[in-house]
Scaffold this active site. Sequence first.
Site, PDB file in Angstrom:
ATOM      1  N   GLN A  96       5.380   1.375   3.045  1.00 28.84           N
ATOM      2  CA  GLN A  96       4.506   1.709   1.921  1.00 28.84           C
ATOM      3  C   GLN A  96       4.747   3.149   1.460  1.00 28.84           C
ATOM      4  O   GLN A  96       4.253   3.551   0.411  1.00 28.84           O
ATOM      5  CB  GLN A  96       3.034   1.580   2.343  1.00 28.84           C
ATOM      6  CG  GLN A  96       2.613   0.183   2.748  1.00 28.84           C
ATOM      7  CD  GLN A  96       1.204   0.193   3.338  1.00 28.84           C
ATOM      8  OE1 GLN A  96       1.020   0.000   4.531  1.00 28.84           O
ATOM      9  NE2 GLN A  96       0.215   0.453   2.496  1.00 28.84           N
ATOM     10  N   ASN A  97       5.486   3.902   2.248  1.00 31.02           N
ATOM     11  CA  ASN A  97       5.674   5.326   1.974  1.00 31.02           C
ATOM     12  C   ASN A  97       6.706   5.550   0.880  1.00 31.02           C
ATOM     13  O   ASN A  97       7.649   4.775   0.726  1.00 31.02           O
ATOM     14  CB  ASN A  97       6.093   6.063   3.249  1.00 31.02           C
ATOM     15  CG  ASN A  97       5.041   5.936   4.331  1.00 31.02           C
ATOM     16  OD1 ASN A  97       3.875   5.672   4.057  1.00 31.02           O
ATOM     17  ND2 ASN A  97       5.448   6.111   5.572  1.00 31.02           N
ATOM     18  N   HIS A 107       6.355   0.372  -2.384  1.00 25.48           N
ATOM     19  CA  HIS A 107       5.679   1.080  -3.477  1.00 25.48           C
ATOM     20  C   HIS A 107       6.591   2.031  -4.227  1.00 25.48           C
ATOM     21  O   HIS A 107       6.117   2.898  -4.960  1.00 25.48           O
ATOM     22  CB  HIS A 107       4.457   1.835  -2.933  1.00 25.48           C
ATOM     23  CG  HIS A 107       3.413   0.918  -2.384  1.00 25.48           C
ATOM     24  ND1 HIS A 107       2.522   1.297  -1.379  1.00 25.48           N
ATOM     25  CD2 HIS A 107       3.103  -0.378  -2.681  1.00 25.48           C
ATOM     26  CE1 HIS A 107       1.730   0.281  -1.095  1.00 25.48           C
ATOM     27  NE2 HIS A 107       2.062  -0.739  -1.862  1.00 25.48           N
ATOM     28  N   CYS A 156      12.822  10.679 -21.642  1.00 25.92           N
ATOM     29  CA  CYS A 156      14.017   9.923 -21.285  1.00 25.92           C
ATOM     30  C   CYS A 156      15.204  10.362 -22.142  1.00 25.92           C
ATOM     31  O   CYS A 156      15.098  10.462 -23.377  1.00 25.92           O
ATOM     32  CB  CYS A 156      13.759   8.429 -21.465  1.00 25.92           C
ATOM     33  SG  CYS A 156      15.197   7.386 -21.113  1.00 25.92           S
ATOM     34  N   CYS A 164      16.192   7.086 -24.460  1.00 23.87           N
ATOM     35  CA  CYS A 164      15.370   6.547 -25.554  1.00 23.87           C
ATOM     36  C   CYS A 164      14.195   7.443 -25.926  1.00 23.87           C
ATOM     37  O   CYS A 164      13.372   7.073 -26.765  1.00 23.87           O
ATOM     38  CB  CYS A 164      14.848   5.164 -25.182  1.00 23.87           C
ATOM     39  SG  CYS A 164      13.570   5.192 -23.886  1.00 23.87           S
ATOM     40  N   SER A 205      -0.699   2.354   9.224  1.00 28.60           N
ATOM     41  CA  SER A 205      -1.258   1.859   7.964  1.00 28.60           C
ATOM     42  C   SER A 205      -2.619   1.237   8.200  1.00 28.60           C
ATOM     43  O   SER A 205      -2.810   0.483   9.158  1.00 28.60           O
ATOM     44  CB  SER A 205      -0.329   0.818   7.324  1.00 28.60           C
ATOM     45  OG  SER A 205      -0.929   0.265   6.161  1.00 28.60           O
ATOM     46  N   SER A 206      -3.550   1.538   7.315  1.00 25.50           N
ATOM     47  CA  SER A 206      -4.868   0.918   7.394  1.00 25.50           C
ATOM     48  C   SER A 206      -4.870  -0.444   6.711  1.00 25.50           C
ATOM     49  O   SER A 206      -5.844  -1.193   6.820  1.00 25.50           O
ATOM     50  CB  SER A 206      -5.917   1.819   6.730  1.00 25.50           C
ATOM     51  OG  SER A 206      -5.627   1.967   5.344  1.00 25.50           O
ATOM     52  N   GLY A 247      -7.754   4.628  13.762  1.00 28.65           N
ATOM     53  CA  GLY A 247      -8.807   4.193  12.855  1.00 28.65           C
ATOM     54  C   GLY A 247      -8.702   2.714  12.541  1.00 28.65           C
ATOM     55  O   GLY A 247      -7.690   2.055  12.834  1.00 28.65           O
TER      56      GLY A 247
END
Length: 376
Positions: free
Chosen positions: A184-185, A201, A274, A277, A315-316, A342
Site C-alpha cells: 500500500q506504500n 496505491h 503536462c 497536452c 497495515s491496519s 494496534g
Amino acid sequence: MLVYLSLISTYGVQADAKRFWNLSCQDNIKNSATSPLRTGQNYRQLFHRELQKDQRDFNHVTEDALQNTSLLKQVVPIAPPPSLDEITSLYQFLQNSHKLVVLTGAGISTESGIPDYRSPNGAYSTGFKPITHQEFMRSERSQKRYWARSYVGWKKFLHAEPGPTHTAIAKLRLRGYVYDIITQNVDRLHHQAGDNAFELHGTTHEVICLNCSNITSRKEFQNRIKELNPEWALAVEDMEKGTGISSPGMQQRPDGDIEIDESFWQGRLQIPTCEWCDGVLKPNVVLFGDNLPKSRTEESLNMINEADALLVLGSSLMVLSAFRLAKTAHEAGKPIVIINIGATRADKLAKLKIECRTGEVLSRVINHGSLALPAP
C-alpha cells in the site's frame, strides 16, 4: 565508517562510536606519521593536530546522529518484543506456505523514518489531514498548496532507506518463501531493497497527467518547479540549510514539517503542466477518496487467488482496497497472519496476530531454524 555511523543514527550508541572514532583517529595519525612526506615532522605536534581535527569531526557527526535517533523514536511506535511462541508460530506458518503473498502498509516504513497514519505516533496524532482526491481536483489553489508542501518534503522522503522489514522480506523472497508482494506504500522502499513489489496505491516517484495519462518522473517534476520558481526554491533551500528560518512565508514546525503561509505561494508559485497536452499534473498515487483503478483491483485479487496464504505487515487494513484482499483470502480458506501494532480491520479473520514491530519480528524469524539456510 558510513555503515557504523548509520548504526549510531539508529541506536544512538555514542560510547561505541567514540571508541570506533578514536581507533580511526589513531590510524590517521599513524598513516600520516609514516608518510614519506612527513618523516621530518614532530610526531607529538602531528598527534595533537590530528586528534583535534578528528574530535571536531566526531562531535559534528554524533550531533547529527543523535538528532536522527530522536526523530526515529518519534515515528516508530513503542511495542514489546515478540515471544518465542510467536516467532515459532510464524516460522511454522512460513514453512507450511508455498505461495505466500505479503501485503505491506505504512507501519513497515516507520523504521525508515517515514511516519504512518494511525499508530500513536502517526501523522493523524499531530492533526495531519491528507488531501483528498476531491479537494485536489476542486481548485488550482488546492493543487498549489499540495505541490508547495510536497516539494519541500520530497527531499527527506527521497533520502529514506529500506528498513529491517524491507530487507527481511527481500531475503525471504530470495530464499523462496515469498511468492508475491503487494504494498500500500508509495515510497518505493521495497524496490530499493531489491523487490519489484506491486504498488497497489501507486507511487510518489511518478507524476501523471490527468488529461492524457502521460507519466513522468518525480525528479524531473521537481526540477521543473525549481526552474519556474527560482527565488521560491532558493528560500526552501535556505530553510533546509538552517539559514532561512525567517524566510518570509515559511516556518519550521517542531515535528519537522514546514508550514508555508498561503500568501507566499498562492500568487507567485507556478506549477508545471503536462509537456504533452498542458494538462493538470498530480502524483501518480490513489489519493484518499479516489477509486482504485480497475486494473489494479483485478491484478491484486488475482495475486490473492493464486496464493495459498497471506501475511499482512504494518497495515491496519482500514482502507477497502487492502481489506478486500484479506477478506478474499479468508473466504477462500487461506490462512492469514497479521503483524501490526494496534487493531486492524481483519483481526477476526487472522489465524495469528502479533502486535510487535514488523522489523523486529522478521529479523528474528529469518534466523530461526531452516529459514537461515537457502530454500531447496
